[in-house]
Design an enzyme around this catalytic site. Structure first.
Site, PDB file in Angstrom:
ATOM      1  N   SER A   1     -12.402   6.491  -2.381  1.00 31.03           N
ATOM      2  CA  SER A   1     -11.723   7.685  -1.881  1.00 31.03           C
ATOM      3  C   SER A   1     -11.133   7.332  -0.515  1.00 31.03           C
ATOM      4  O   SER A   1     -11.546   7.877   0.515  1.00 31.03           O
ATOM      5  CB  SER A   1     -12.698   8.856  -1.775  1.00 31.03           C
ATOM      6  OG  SER A   1     -11.988  10.040  -1.454  1.00 31.03           O
ATOM      7  N   MET A   2     -10.194   6.370  -0.535  1.00 36.01           N
ATOM      8  CA  MET A   2      -9.632   5.854   0.717  1.00 36.01           C
ATOM      9  C   MET A   2      -8.919   6.952   1.506  1.00 36.01           C
ATOM     10  O   MET A   2      -8.978   6.986   2.728  1.00 36.01           O
ATOM     11  CB  MET A   2      -8.663   4.708   0.441  1.00 36.01           C
ATOM     12  CG  MET A   2      -9.202   3.600  -0.454  1.00 36.01           C
ATOM     13  SD  MET A   2     -10.722   2.887   0.160  1.00 36.01           S
ATOM     14  CE  MET A   2     -10.088   1.924   1.500  1.00 36.01           C
TER      15      MET A   2
ATOM     16  N   CYS B   1      -2.211   9.901  -6.480  1.00 34.71           N
ATOM     17  CA  CYS B   1      -3.353   9.673  -5.592  1.00 34.71           C
ATOM     18  C   CYS B   1      -4.359  10.811  -5.775  1.00 34.71           C
ATOM     19  O   CYS B   1      -4.006  11.986  -5.594  1.00 34.71           O
ATOM     20  CB  CYS B   1      -2.922   9.598  -4.134  1.00 34.71           C
ATOM     21  SG  CYS B   1      -4.348   9.362  -3.031  1.00 34.71           S
TER      22      CYS B   1
ATOM     23  N   LYS C   1       0.846  -1.195   0.000  1.00 34.99           N
ATOM     24  CA  LYS C   1       0.000   0.000   0.000  1.00 34.99           C
ATOM     25  C   LYS C   1       0.880   1.243   0.000  1.00 34.99           C
ATOM     26  O   LYS C   1       1.901   1.290   0.724  1.00 34.99           O
ATOM     27  CB  LYS C   1      -0.893   0.017   1.252  1.00 34.99           C
ATOM     28  CG  LYS C   1      -1.630   1.338   1.491  1.00 34.99           C
ATOM     29  CD  LYS C   1      -2.622   1.670   0.377  1.00 34.99           C
ATOM     30  CE  LYS C   1      -3.228   3.068   0.562  1.00 34.99           C
ATOM     31  NZ  LYS C   1      -4.104   3.432  -0.598  1.00 34.99           N
TER      32      LYS C   1
ATOM     33  N   GLY D   1      -5.418  -1.467 -14.931  1.00 36.74           N
ATOM     34  CA  GLY D   1      -6.704  -0.841 -15.220  1.00 36.74           C
ATOM     35  C   GLY D   1      -7.619  -1.741 -16.029  1.00 36.74           C
ATOM     36  O   GLY D   1      -7.303  -2.079 -17.162  1.00 36.74           O
TER      37      GLY D   1
ATOM     38  N   ASN E   1      -3.261   4.774 -12.718  1.00 39.34           N
ATOM     39  CA  ASN E   1      -3.931   4.815 -11.436  1.00 39.34           C
ATOM     40  C   ASN E   1      -5.419   4.997 -11.726  1.00 39.34           C
ATOM     41  O   ASN E   1      -5.829   5.080 -12.887  1.00 39.34           O
ATOM     42  CB  ASN E   1      -3.375   5.987 -10.597  1.00 39.34           C
ATOM     43  CG  ASN E   1      -3.528   5.761  -9.100  1.00 39.34           C
ATOM     44  OD1 ASN E   1      -4.574   5.305  -8.651  1.00 39.34           O
ATOM     45  ND2 ASN E   1      -2.480   6.066  -8.358  1.00 39.34           N
ATOM     46  N   SER E   2      -6.244   5.071 -10.697  1.00 33.97           N
ATOM     47  CA  SER E   2      -7.688   5.221 -10.926  1.00 33.97           C
ATOM     48  C   SER E   2      -7.972   6.521 -11.687  1.00 33.97           C
ATOM     49  O   SER E   2      -7.175   7.463 -11.679  1.00 33.97           O
ATOM     50  CB  SER E   2      -8.430   5.234  -9.590  1.00 33.97           C
ATOM     51  OG  SER E   2      -7.903   6.267  -8.768  1.00 33.97           O
TER      52      SER E   2
HETATM   53  O1  HRO Z   1      -7.346   6.868  -1.738  1.00 30.28           O
HETATM   54  C1  HRO Z   1      -6.281   6.186  -1.834  1.00 30.28           C
HETATM   55  O2  HRO Z   1      -5.629   5.764  -0.853  1.00 30.28           O
HETATM   56  C2  HRO Z   1      -5.815   5.931  -3.225  1.00 30.28           C
HETATM   57  N1  HRO Z   1      -6.768   5.563  -4.128  1.00 30.28           N
HETATM   58  C3  HRO Z   1      -6.482   5.397  -5.462  1.00 30.28           C
HETATM   59  O3  HRO Z   1      -7.366   5.058  -6.273  1.00 30.28           O
HETATM   60  N2  HRO Z   1      -5.208   5.603  -5.899  1.00 30.28           N
HETATM   61  C4  HRO Z   1      -4.213   5.961  -5.058  1.00 30.28           C
HETATM   62  O4  HRO Z   1      -3.061   6.141  -5.516  1.00 30.28           O
HETATM   63  C5  HRO Z   1      -4.523   6.125  -3.666  1.00 30.28           C
HETATM   64 CL1  HRO Z   1      -3.241   6.573  -2.564  1.00 30.28          CL
END
Ligand code: HRO
Length: 310
Positions: A70-71, A128, A45, A247, A191-192
């Site tokens: 949206s972690m 992120c 992570k 992806g 990334n997302s």
């Molecule tokens: O919200 C997150 O932790 C997160 N969520 C993502 O979809 N990509 C990232 O690089 C990160 Cl760091």
């Protein structure tokens, strides 16, 4: 069937691994990826110097087209993941992901890694989308160049970057012009897709809590953008910079397509979250089947072999 790849002198016996952030928060999860049949590596992570709780409330949702999250960068600290990576780096080549909220944090973590016994690969997360108030660095080409210049002044271990998706050919040109100036081992794209929004039809409410429901999109919806970014960057980057495609992977054909566009390794996020680590063996078998249908017995035979109509 040969499904190996090499990055920075490391040989990967399988080309599949987890996408950073998925199934890699704790040592228990990491051990499951480390031992999963079909997985050739793992990434931890994205870490910050200190532990972070991340965003409050419901912060992940599955939906028909994939996932939204949206972690907010919850993680157990660099030291936690660095200790794990050092303990297991002799079993498989491993990726350690970092995502500092400032350039200073990134440089501090890179100094610690440089001075540590970790000799695997570092994935510098420049993308992120979910820390309120923090822009995605990968969309700022000057800042990206600045960070890489200061990094490569002292960092001598294999390093790659995790990129956000780009949607303008000019941006493929611009980010490649930056990256090609540095001895990067790899790029991981994508990334997302940042700051999408999904509605729960029962309640007319956004599906996740942070940022009014805005979050990164993954899964099936991300596949065309992932293919384009893998292809666009492969075509522009120096051969020495390898590509990890991420992806929209749901089946072996999706893995095949990312390799066809230029991927050396392929990482799995949403589908891993939904299916668990047994997904790797399924994807490996389905990729082998796809290769057999096409008459290939080695992924190196069709990497970057996408045909075009003109
Ligand atoms: O919200 C997150 O932790 C997160 N969520 C993502 O979809 N990509 C990232 O690089 C990160 Cl760091």
């Amino acid at each position: 069937t040969t499904m190996t790849a090499s990055i920075a002198g490391f040989t990967f016996e399988d080309i599949l691994l987890n996408a950073a952030g998925v199934y890699c928060q704790t040592t228990e999860e990491l051990d499951q990826i480390l031992t999963a049949p079909g997985a050739g590596s793992l990434v931890t992570k994205s870490a910050t110097p200190a532990e972070r709780a991340g965003n409050p409330g419901v912060r992940y949702a599955d939906m028909p087209l994939g996932s939204i999250n949206s972690m907010g960068l919850p993680n157990l600290s660099l030291d936690y993941y660095l200790d794990y990576a050092i303990a297991h780096q002799d079993e498989k080549p491993l990726f350690l992901s970092i995502a500092g909220l400032t350039k200073a944090d990134n440089l501090q973590m890179l100094h610690e890694i440089q001075d540590s016994d970790f000799n695997g690969l570092v994935e510098l997360n420049l993308s992120c989308p979910n820390v309120p108030g923090k822009p995605q660095t990968g969309y700022d080409f000057d800042t990206t160049r600045q960070i890489l210049e200061e990094t490569f002044a002292f960092f001598k271990k294999p390093l790659g970057v995790k990129l956000p998706p780009y949607f303008d050919i000019a941006h493929f040109d611009m980010i490649a012009a930056v990256l090609n100036d540095f001895p990067l081992a790899f790029v991981n794209t994508i990334n997302s897709i940042g700051n999408g929004l999904m509605v729960d039809p029962e309640t007319d409410t956004a599906m996740i809590a942070p940022k009014g429901g805005f979050g990164g999109l993954g899964g099936a919806i991300a596949k065309p953008t992932a293919l384009a970014n893998v292809r666009g960057l492969r075509q522009r980057l120096n051969a020495g910079i390898k590509v990890i495609g991420t992806g929209g992977v749901q089946n072996g054909r999706d893995v095949y397509d990312l390799v066809l566009c230029g991927a050396d390794l392929v990482s799995v996020g949403t589908t891993l979250h939904q299916e668990g680590p047994e997904v790797f063996n399924r994807l490996k078998a389905e990729l082998a089947e796809q290769m057999k249908l096409k008459g290939y017995d080695d992924v190196n035979q069709f990497r970057s072999a996408l045909q075009t109509l003109n």
